[in-house]
Design an enzyme around this catalytic site. Structure first.
Site, PDB file in Angstrom:
ATOM      1  N   ARG A  20       0.996  -1.162   0.012  1.00  0.00           N
ATOM      2  CA  ARG A  20      -0.028   0.117   0.032  1.00  0.00           C
ATOM      3  C   ARG A  20       0.867   1.161  -0.007  1.00  0.00           C
ATOM      4  O   ARG A  20       1.767   1.400   0.816  1.00  0.00           O
ATOM      5  CB  ARG A  20      -0.816   0.040   1.276  1.00  0.00           C
ATOM      6  N   HIS A  25      -7.466   0.761  -6.392  1.00  0.00           N
ATOM      7  CA  HIS A  25      -7.768  -0.061  -4.909  1.00  0.00           C
ATOM      8  C   HIS A  25      -8.329  -1.274  -5.493  1.00  0.00           C
ATOM      9  O   HIS A  25      -9.527  -1.722  -5.227  1.00  0.00           O
ATOM     10  CB  HIS A  25      -8.640   0.793  -4.173  1.00  0.00           C
ATOM     11  N   GLN A  45     -10.233  -4.050  -3.374  1.00  0.00           N
ATOM     12  CA  GLN A  45     -11.501  -3.548  -2.646  1.00  0.00           C
ATOM     13  C   GLN A  45     -12.574  -3.632  -3.681  1.00  0.00           C
ATOM     14  O   GLN A  45     -13.542  -4.092  -3.337  1.00  0.00           O
ATOM     15  CB  GLN A  45     -11.607  -1.974  -2.452  1.00  0.00           C
ATOM     16  N   ASP A  70     -17.230   6.824  -1.279  1.00  0.00           N
ATOM     17  CA  ASP A  70     -15.957   6.774  -0.351  1.00  0.00           C
ATOM     18  C   ASP A  70     -15.526   8.409  -0.046  1.00  0.00           C
ATOM     19  O   ASP A  70     -16.303   9.255  -0.330  1.00  0.00           O
ATOM     20  CB  ASP A  70     -14.979   6.403  -1.435  1.00  0.00           C
ATOM     21  N   CYS A 103     -16.426   1.770   1.182  1.00  0.00           N
ATOM     22  CA  CYS A 103     -15.357   0.893   1.433  1.00  0.00           C
ATOM     23  C   CYS A 103     -14.791   1.162   2.790  1.00  0.00           C
ATOM     24  O   CYS A 103     -14.054   0.260   3.335  1.00  0.00           O
ATOM     25  CB  CYS A 103     -14.226   1.190   0.357  1.00  0.00           C
TER      26      CYS A 103
HETATM   27  N1   CP Z   1     -11.128  -0.053   2.628  1.00  0.00           N
HETATM   28  C1   CP Z   1      -9.870   0.091   3.144  1.00  0.00           C
HETATM   29  O1   CP Z   1      -9.027  -0.425   2.271  1.00  0.00           O
HETATM   30  O2   CP Z   1      -9.714   0.116   4.210  1.00  0.00           O
HETATM   31  P1   CP Z   1      -8.134   0.379   5.050  1.00  0.00           P
HETATM   32  O3   CP Z   1      -7.675   1.597   4.655  1.00  0.00           O
HETATM   33  O4   CP Z   1      -8.672   0.499   6.680  1.00  0.00           O
HETATM   34  O5   CP Z   1      -7.298  -0.813   4.643  1.00  0.00           O
HETATM   35  N1  NVA Z   2     -10.112   6.613  -1.179  1.00  0.00           N
HETATM   36  C1  NVA Z   2      -9.548   6.363  -0.051  1.00  0.00           C
HETATM   37  C2  NVA Z   2      -9.784   4.694   0.104  1.00  0.00           C
HETATM   38  C3  NVA Z   2      -9.495   4.096   1.523  1.00  0.00           C
HETATM   39  C4  NVA Z   2      -9.719   2.763   1.424  1.00  0.00           C
HETATM   40  C5  NVA Z   2      -8.020   6.673   0.046  1.00  0.00           C
HETATM   41  O1  NVA Z   2      -7.444   6.358  -0.676  1.00  0.00           O
HETATM   42  O2  NVA Z   2      -7.858   7.083   1.307  1.00  0.00           O
END
Ligand code: CP
Ligand code: NVA
Length: 298
Positions: free
Chosen positions: A104, A131, A134, A216, A257
Site C-alpha cells: 500500500r 484500489h 477493494q 468513499d 469501502c
Molecule cells: N477499505 C480499506 O481499504 O480500508 P483500510 O484503509 O482500513 O485498509
Molecule cells: N479513497 C480512499 C480509500 C480508503 C480505503 C483513500 O485512498 O484514502
C-alpha cells in the site's frame, strides 16, 4: 491469471468471475469450519504499508494466517521503499525471502517498479490511482445480495478516486453499468471511461434507478491538505436518505469501502440503515484476498 495484481485491468473477465467464485467457495468453506492452512503452508507473504490501514492490514494478515503462510509486516519507517535504497534493490532482495508481497503506497509507479523487478507476485493494497483488492470485495457483496451482477446499475457518488477507478474498470470488464457523479475537476480520468460508464456532475442523474449506491471519502489518504477545499467542492455529493428515496430504487443497497466520515460523503443515518451490507463488504475483503493470493501463488 496475471503474475501480479496491480490493477483491475490485469484481470480478464474470466479471471474476475473465477476469483469471485473462488472467494465465495472459500467463504462458505470457512463458515463450515474447513481448514485452509495447507493451501499456502510454509510460505511467507510480505505486507508494506506506507499509508494507514485497518481493513487491508487485518484482512490480509488474517487471510495469510488462515492459508498457513507467515505474514511479514513492514511499515513505511522500516522499509523506506522510496528512500533508503533503490526500489530495484528492495524488489530483488525481498524476492529472496518472500513468496508474495502486498504493497500500500502513494504513487502507482512505485508498485509497478517493485513488481517489474520482483520474481514474486506483487499485490496492490491501494495506491493513489487504484484500489483493486477493494473492488473484488465490492463485487462479491453485490453478487451475494442480488444473486447476479447482470442487469444492475451501480451509482458512485463522490470523488473520482482510486476506489472509483478500480470499480469502473471491473464494471467495464463485466458489462455492468456504472454512473459516477463528482464535482467538476474531480473526474476519475478518461482512461477509465467506457461504454458501460457514465460520468456526470449531478447526483440525481447518477443515482436514478440505481440498484447500488456507492461512496468513499472526499479526501483520500495523502490529500489531507486539500480537506477544507474538498469539503466545499463536494458539498452536495453526499449519500443521504433524501438521495436514496428520491432517486435510487427502493430496494437499493449502499456500499462504502470505509473509513467513513459521517456528515461528509455519507450521513450517519444512511450508514446505520445500510450497516449490515457495508460490514459484509468489509468482511469480504478477507475472502477475496485469500482467492487473490491463491491465484497468484507460484
Ligand atoms: N477499505 C480499506 O481499504 O480500508 P483500510 O484503509 O482500513 O485498509
Ligand atoms: N479513497 C480512499 C480509500 C480508503 C480505503 C483513500 O485512498 O484514502
Amino acid at each position: 491469471m496475471p503474475k501480479h495484481y496491480l490493477s483491475v485491468n490485469d484481470l480478464s473477465k474470466d479471471d474476475l468471475y473465477n476469483l469471485l467464485n473462488h472467494s465465495a467457495e472459500l467463504k462458505a468453506e470457512l463458515k463450515a469450519g474447513h481448514d485452509h492452512s495447507h493451501l499456502l503452508k510454509g510460505k511467507s507473504v510480505g505486507m508494506i504499508f506506507e499509508k494507514p490501514s485497518l481493513r487491508t492490514r487485518i484482512s490480509f494478515e488474517v487471510g495469510i494466517n488462515q492459508l498457513g503462510a507467515h505474514p511479514v509486516l513492514l511499515n513505511a519507517q522500516e522499509i523506506m521503499i522510496s528512500g533508503r535504497e533503490s526500489r530495484y534493490d528492495v524488489a530483488r532482495v525481498m524476492s529472496q525471502y518472500l513468496d508474495m508481497l502486498m504493497i500500500r503506497t502513494f504513487g502507482h509507479d512505485i508498485v509497478e517498479e517493485i513488481a517489474e523487478h520482483s520474481s514474486i507476485p506483487v499485490i496492490n493494497g491501494l495506491t493513489d490511482l487504484e484500489h483493486p483488492c477493494q473492488t473484488l470485495a465490492d463485487l462479491l457483496t453485490v453478487r451475494e445480495h442480488y444473486g447476479t451482477l447482470d442487469n444492475l446499475k451501480i451509482a458512485y457518488i463522490g470523488d473520482g478516486n482510486n476506489t472509483a477507478r478500480s470499480l469502473m474498470l471491473a464494471c467495464t470488464k463485466l458489462g455492468v453499468k456504472i454512473s459516477i457523479a463528482c464535482p467538476l475537476g474531480y473526474e476519475p480520468g478518461k482512461a477509465y471511461e467506457s461504454e458501460f460508464t457514465h460520468v456526470c456532475h449531478g447526483v440525481g442523474e447518477a443515482a436514478k434507478d440505481a440498484d447500488v449506491i456507492y461512496t468513499d471519502v472526499w479526501s483520500s489518504m495523502g490529500q489531507e491538505k486539500e480537506a477544507q477545499l474538498r469539503k466545499e467542492r463536494f458539498a452536495g455529493y453526499q449519500v443521504n436518505t433524501a438521495l436514496l428515496q428520491d432517486f435510487a430504487k427502493p430496494t437499493a443497497i449502499v456500499l462504502h469501502c470505509l473509513p467513513a466520515h459521517r456528515g461528509e460523503e455519507i450521513t450517519a443515518e444512511a450508514l446505520k440503515n445500510h450497516e449490515s451490507t457495508i460490514l459484509r463488504q468489509a468482511e469480504n475483503r478477507l475472502h477475496t484476498q485469500k482467492a487473490i493470493m491463491l491465484s497468484l501463488r507460484n
